[in-house]
Design an enzyme around this catalytic site. Structure first.
Site, PDB file in Angstrom:
ATOM      1  N   ASN A  89      -1.538 -11.751  -3.287  1.00 52.99           N
ATOM      2  CA  ASN A  89      -0.609 -10.620  -3.344  1.00 52.99           C
ATOM      3  C   ASN A  89      -0.668  -9.861  -4.663  1.00 52.99           C
ATOM      4  O   ASN A  89       0.239  -9.086  -4.963  1.00 52.99           O
ATOM      5  CB  ASN A  89       0.822 -11.095  -3.095  1.00 52.99           C
ATOM      6  CG  ASN A  89       0.942 -11.819  -1.778  1.00 52.99           C
ATOM      7  OD1 ASN A  89       1.130 -13.033  -1.729  1.00 52.99           O
ATOM      8  ND2 ASN A  89       0.755 -11.084  -0.683  1.00 52.99           N
TER       9      ASN A  89
ATOM     10  N   ILE B 219       1.618  -5.929  -8.060  1.00 54.57           N
ATOM     11  CA  ILE B 219       2.118  -7.063  -7.313  1.00 54.57           C
ATOM     12  C   ILE B 219       2.722  -6.579  -6.000  1.00 54.57           C
ATOM     13  O   ILE B 219       3.440  -5.572  -5.974  1.00 54.57           O
ATOM     14  CB  ILE B 219       3.202  -7.813  -8.115  1.00 54.57           C
ATOM     15  CG1 ILE B 219       2.636  -8.264  -9.448  1.00 54.57           C
ATOM     16  CG2 ILE B 219       3.733  -8.999  -7.325  1.00 54.57           C
ATOM     17  CD1 ILE B 219       3.688  -8.643 -10.442  1.00 54.57           C
ATOM     18  N   CYS B 220       2.401  -7.318  -4.939  1.00 53.46           N
ATOM     19  CA  CYS B 220       3.020  -6.988  -3.655  1.00 53.46           C
ATOM     20  C   CYS B 220       4.108  -8.008  -3.383  1.00 53.46           C
ATOM     21  O   CYS B 220       3.838  -9.136  -2.982  1.00 53.46           O
ATOM     22  CB  CYS B 220       1.960  -7.013  -2.552  1.00 53.46           C
ATOM     23  SG  CYS B 220       2.625  -6.617  -0.943  1.00 53.46           S
ATOM     24  N   LEU B 221       5.328  -7.635  -3.680  1.00 49.29           N
ATOM     25  CA  LEU B 221       6.454  -8.559  -3.474  1.00 49.29           C
ATOM     26  C   LEU B 221       7.617  -7.722  -2.968  1.00 49.29           C
ATOM     27  O   LEU B 221       7.955  -6.698  -3.563  1.00 49.29           O
ATOM     28  CB  LEU B 221       6.806  -9.246  -4.798  1.00 49.29           C
ATOM     29  CG  LEU B 221       7.963 -10.240  -4.779  1.00 49.29           C
ATOM     30  CD1 LEU B 221       7.665 -11.385  -3.841  1.00 49.29           C
ATOM     31  CD2 LEU B 221       8.239 -10.776  -6.183  1.00 49.29           C
TER      32      LEU B 221
END
Lengths: 180, 761
Positions: free
Chosen positions: A106, A114-116
């Site tokens: 991610n 960041i993929c959150l």
């Protein structure tokens, strides 16, 4: 102006009306919030996560440190991140990037993005720096492989040896001189 | 050489002038007539001497009018005026003499009656010299101006004083009907159209005719101001129990307004007219009332706050006054100064400071609901309180309604509500209001929150309070001997509402420990009857207790061990660790000739137990046999027994057991030493002091660690400036340097080239 009757009592009912609030107030309350978050973060002893403003002049730019949690594949590795708070924080999420290259499903290996979900559409003002850091720390050990930013990493996740090799290939240990 | 043209010109002029003076009459009859008129007019106008009866002669007014008419037609009036003014100048010494004479009398006697006479005398002069109205407005006003210029230049400085006194005297006249002897009866033509002629009316008319009202206007109003001030000081000083502003205004209406009619609205024919004439000046006086009252209350503010709530009416007055006069900054400054002088000094009790602070909060909320004044005043107090070591303790003590503080800070009637945290402004709130205009830059939007929230917000985190609460609770729980914890339970429940459930979990555990110990004890006792009644607490949840490390000797040890083994049977996974310094032991010491009963702390019991082995011990031997006890505590324990007549101090640190009572002590119950001081050692370490210090170090360490972790290597001065993020950080860079050096010795950090970094773990 004043009405005077023979009793001399002023017929004054209207209060002084305030003209306007100061424009700096918004920034002031954000600063207050950030100070208190820093305070909380410093006073709590969460192992492996930490963050601090980069300079005393600007409370909106922080540097953070995340250590991989024990018994995850990231154990023993330390990652530097940079946190940039928007001026309307906490109504908008801070922008967080990995400064240390992080091989993770991610995380963008090049830019550090960041993929959150809580940093994007799921952001809420009740989150704090501390909760973000904790989320990131747990994200390291438990990636969301369904929506990878780094498909290679996502595909290698189930083969820990290869994954670790890739991880270590990209990883650069933190050196103090670079970030000071 | 006169040229033709010049001659003609002169000729023309001459003809012209002649024609003007001769007024187209035959021959020179016109000229003669003019000459007569001139003489008559100048004679008539000649400023005469009042003291010379001969100068006062009758005039045929038709003749005079004709003469003036003639002069007017010849356009000679300006010349006549010039001549008249010149004559006046020559005669002025007459007035000067009178003025000097009367002023001398006044200066000798200080009697305003001379001033009044002077005024009338001047008026007489004025009337005697005034030119008749046929001469026209210009001449009249020129005359008045010259006359006034002259008398003003003649009046000595002391006249102002006398005049002021005279005005002052008119205050008393305004209310009376009868004039004092020095005021002549009202002259008929001056009778005003007001229904009741007032005794001071002629005086005011004279002032006006002499132009004194304009000239001395500020003096007249200052007399009134002083009158108002004196009245307010007299009636309102230290009278806080009732509203004064309204009575004052009534007083103004009844006393001052009637007086004001004279100087300011004499000409008014109707009440309506008088009202409009008085409006401007009345507003000024009303302002002055408000200002004087607010000044007075501002001076008294500290005491007013002390008297609160009895002084509430005074505060309401102040509020109303402040809306009219802008004295808010004055109030803030005065109160801050008074606080600095009377409150924020080492001699004041923290409890009193907090109580006064609470009063200030309540009072200023009343005066200024938005809280701007409060914020400005409170800031130094809060900063000062933060420095005091026992502030938290005092606040917490009042939170749990500690008996000693008498009336607690919390109003019983106030609903208990959760602590309000500072919130970011909610701009979507329809009733949102901007900050008041005079709010300072870091003014916090002070939503009317309750007093406790305000007090707790002195500190940045409420954790400190929760910690202090635990300490206090620990003390109180351990002090309870009858097993009745209802009061504490109630307190905790109340505090839960304020601080939230989570914060008080620890306290909850402590309370449960107490009830659990009772239950466990019952169980253990049911298994095996024992004389030991322990309180069993969970170490993790209690604040640090006094943990001496001595072991009880002899039978006590036996009892403890027995209990511990029973306990272990009941709760196999738990271990008992004794806190030997706490608790009391009831002993009966059987000696050869007597039995001494005593309730003593464990250390005393331990020592006396040792004396049952042999009769003489030194302090060092005693200390060595029980373990680590500090010497003063040991000596104190021994002194207890000496006081009870059980031991005897033999000098050289030796103590001997008195199997047979010595004379003077005889049986212990007979002559107890009255001077024995029972010293209560608090069971719980007074954490505040050490912890506050530790806390600072801890914070500092945390912050330094945080910054070095994230920012790598930093020079010392950078660390110092970054530490401004740590609240309450007040060390110098040298102190920081010493701290870092100490940390380096402990191996926490390393330094190279003046850059500090964390040691690799």
């Amino acid at each position: 102006m004043e009405q005077l009757t023979m009793s001399l009592a002023p017929a004054r009912t209207s209060q002084k009306s305030a003209v306007s609030g100061s424009s700096g107030e918004g920034a002031g309350s954000v600063t207050k919030r950030l100070s208190s978050e820093l305070m909380t973060l410093m006073m709590s002893s969460s192992p492996g996560i930490s963050a601090f403003p980069k300079s005393d002049a600007n409370l909106f730019e922080w540097a953070g440190t995340i250590e991989g949690a024990a018994s995850t594949i990231y154990a023993g590795l330390t990652f530097k991140i940079s946190i940039s708070f928007p001026s309307n924080y906490p109504y908008a999420a801070p922008i967080i990037r990995f400064d240390t290259p992080c091989y993770h499903p991610n995380v963008d290996i090049v830019g550090g993005a960041i993929c959150l979900d809580i940093l994007q559409d799921k952001w809420s003002a009740v989150y704090s720096v501390q909760t973000i850091l904790l989320s990131l720390q747990s994200l390291l050990g438990e990636p969301n492989n369904a929506s990878p930013l780094n498909p290679d990493a996502a595909s290698l996740w189930d083969t820990p040896e290869e994954y670790k090799a890739q991880l270590m290939k990209h990883y650069r240990p933190v050196n103090d001189e670079g970030s000071a | 050489m006169a040229t033709e043209a010049l001659q003609r010109q002169i000729q023309g002029k001459w003809q012209n002038s002649f024609a003007r003076l001769n007024r187209d009459q035959q021959g020179i009859t016109g000229l003669l007539g003019f000459s007569e008129s001139w003489t008559l007019a100048t004679d008539f106008l000649h400023p005469r001497d009042l003291n010379d009866p001969k100068a006062n002669r009758e005039w045929d007014m038709t003749q005079v009018r004709n003469a003036v008419e003639t002069l007017s037609r010849s356009k000679m009036l300006p010349l006549l005026l010039e001549n008249f003014l010149e004559e006046m100048r020559k005669q002025q010494y007459l007035i000067t003499n009178d003025v000097n004479e009367l002023m001398r009398q006044y200066e000798n006697t200080e009697d305003i009656h001379h001033i009044a006479r002077l005024i009338y005398r001047l008026l007489e002069w004025y009337r005697a010299w005034v030119p008749i109205s046929e001469l026209g407005h210009t001449i009249l006003s020129a005359y008045t101006l010259t006359f006034q210029t002259h008398i003003y230049s003649t009046l000595p400085p002391s006249f102002s004083r006398g005049f002021k006194q005279l005005i002052n005297a008119t205050f008393d006249l305004a209310g009376t009907r009868t004039a004092p002897p020095w005021i002549p009866p009202t002259p008929a033509p001056l009778q005003s159209s007001l229904p009741i002629p007032r005794p001071d009316l002629p005086l005011w008319s004279s002032f006006e005719q002499l132009g004194m009202l304009d000239r001395y206007e500020s003096l007249i109003s200052s007399v009134c101001y002083e009158h108002i001030e004196a009245h307010i000081l007299e009636t309102c000083t230290r009278k806080w129990g009732e509203r004064m502003l309204q009575p004052l205004r009534e007083w103004m209406t009844n006393k001052i307004v009637p007086w004001m009619v004279m100087p300011y609205a004499r000409g008014a024919r109707t009440a309506e007219e008088a009202r409009s004439m008085l409006q401007g000046v009345g507003s000024r006086f009303d302002f002055h009332v408000c200002k004087t009252l607010s000044d007075l209350r501002t001076r008294e503010i500290f005491d007013i706050i002390i008297d609160f709530p009895d002084s509430q009416p005074a505060l309401e007055d102040l509020k109303e006054c402040l809306q009219r006069v802008d004295q808010r900054s004055q109030l803030v400054q005065t109160l801050r100064k008074a606080n600095r002088k009377r409150l924020l000094h080492p001699g004041a009790d923290t409890k009193d400071i907090i109580a006064q602070y609470v009063s200030i909060i309540r009072c200023l909320r009343l005066v200024d609901p938005p809280g701007v004044l409060l914020f400005k005043v409170a800031d130094p107090i809060r900063r000062y309180l933060r420095e005091r070591p026992d502030t938290i303790r005092c606040i917490v003590a009042s939170l749990v309604g500690d008996g000693e503080s008498g009336d607690s800070l919390v109003d019983e009637n106030e609903p208990i509500q959760p602590l309000q945290q500072m919130q970011v402004e909610d701009y979507t709130d329809p009733s949102w209001e901007p900050e008041p205009i005079d709010a300072g830059p870091d003014f916090r939007t002070n939503k009317p929150s309750d007093v406790i929230s305000t007090l707790v917000s002195i500190y940045d985190s409420k954790d400190l309070f929760v910690r202090e609460l635990q300490v206090l609770l620990a003390q109180r729980l351990l002090a309870i001997t009858d097993g009745n914890f209802d009061r504490e339970r109630r307190n905790i429940e109340i505090l839960k509402i304020r601080f939230g459930e989570a914060a008080l979990q620890v306290c909850e555990v402590m309370l449960r420990d107490m009830t659990d110990s009772k239950r466990i004890d019952q169980h253990v006792q049911s298994q095996k009857n024992m004389i030991l009644r322990p309180t069993i607490i969970s170490r993790h949840f209690w604040p640090p207790l006094q943990a001496g490390k001595f072991t009880m000797p002899g039978q006590f040890k036996q009892i403890q061990d027995d209990y511990a083994s029973e306990f272990h049977l009941f709760k196999p996974d738990k271990m008992l660790r004794w806190l030997p310094l706490l608790g009391t032991i009831h002993l009966e010491i059987e000696l050869e000739d007597r039995t001494v009963p005593a309730d003593v702390p464990p250390l005393e019991a331990a020592f006396i137990e040792l004396f049952s082995q042999r009769d003489t011990w030194t302090v060092d031997e005693l200390v060595a046999s029980v373990g680590s006890v500090d010497r003063p505590a040991a000596i104190k324990a021994l002194t207890t027994w000496v006081d009870l007549g059980v031991l005897k101090d033999e000098g050289g640190n030796r103590y001997r057991l008195l199997e047979v009572a010595e004379d003077g002590f005889s049986s212990s119950s007979g002559a107890p030493r009255p001077a024995r001081i029972v010293e209560e050692v608090p069971a719980v370490l007074t954490v505040e002091q050490q912890q506050a210090d530790q806390m600072k170090v801890y914070w500092k360490a945390c912050f330094i660690e945080g910054m070095l972790t994230n920012l790598g290597m930093l020079p010392l001065d950078r660390i110092q400036t970054m530490l401004k993020f740590a609240p309450g950080y007040d060390r110098t860079v040298e102190q920081l340097g010493a701290f870092m050096e100490a940390a380096r010795r402990e191996g926490l950090v390393t330094a190279s080239n003046g850059l500090w970094k964390l040691s690799k773990r």
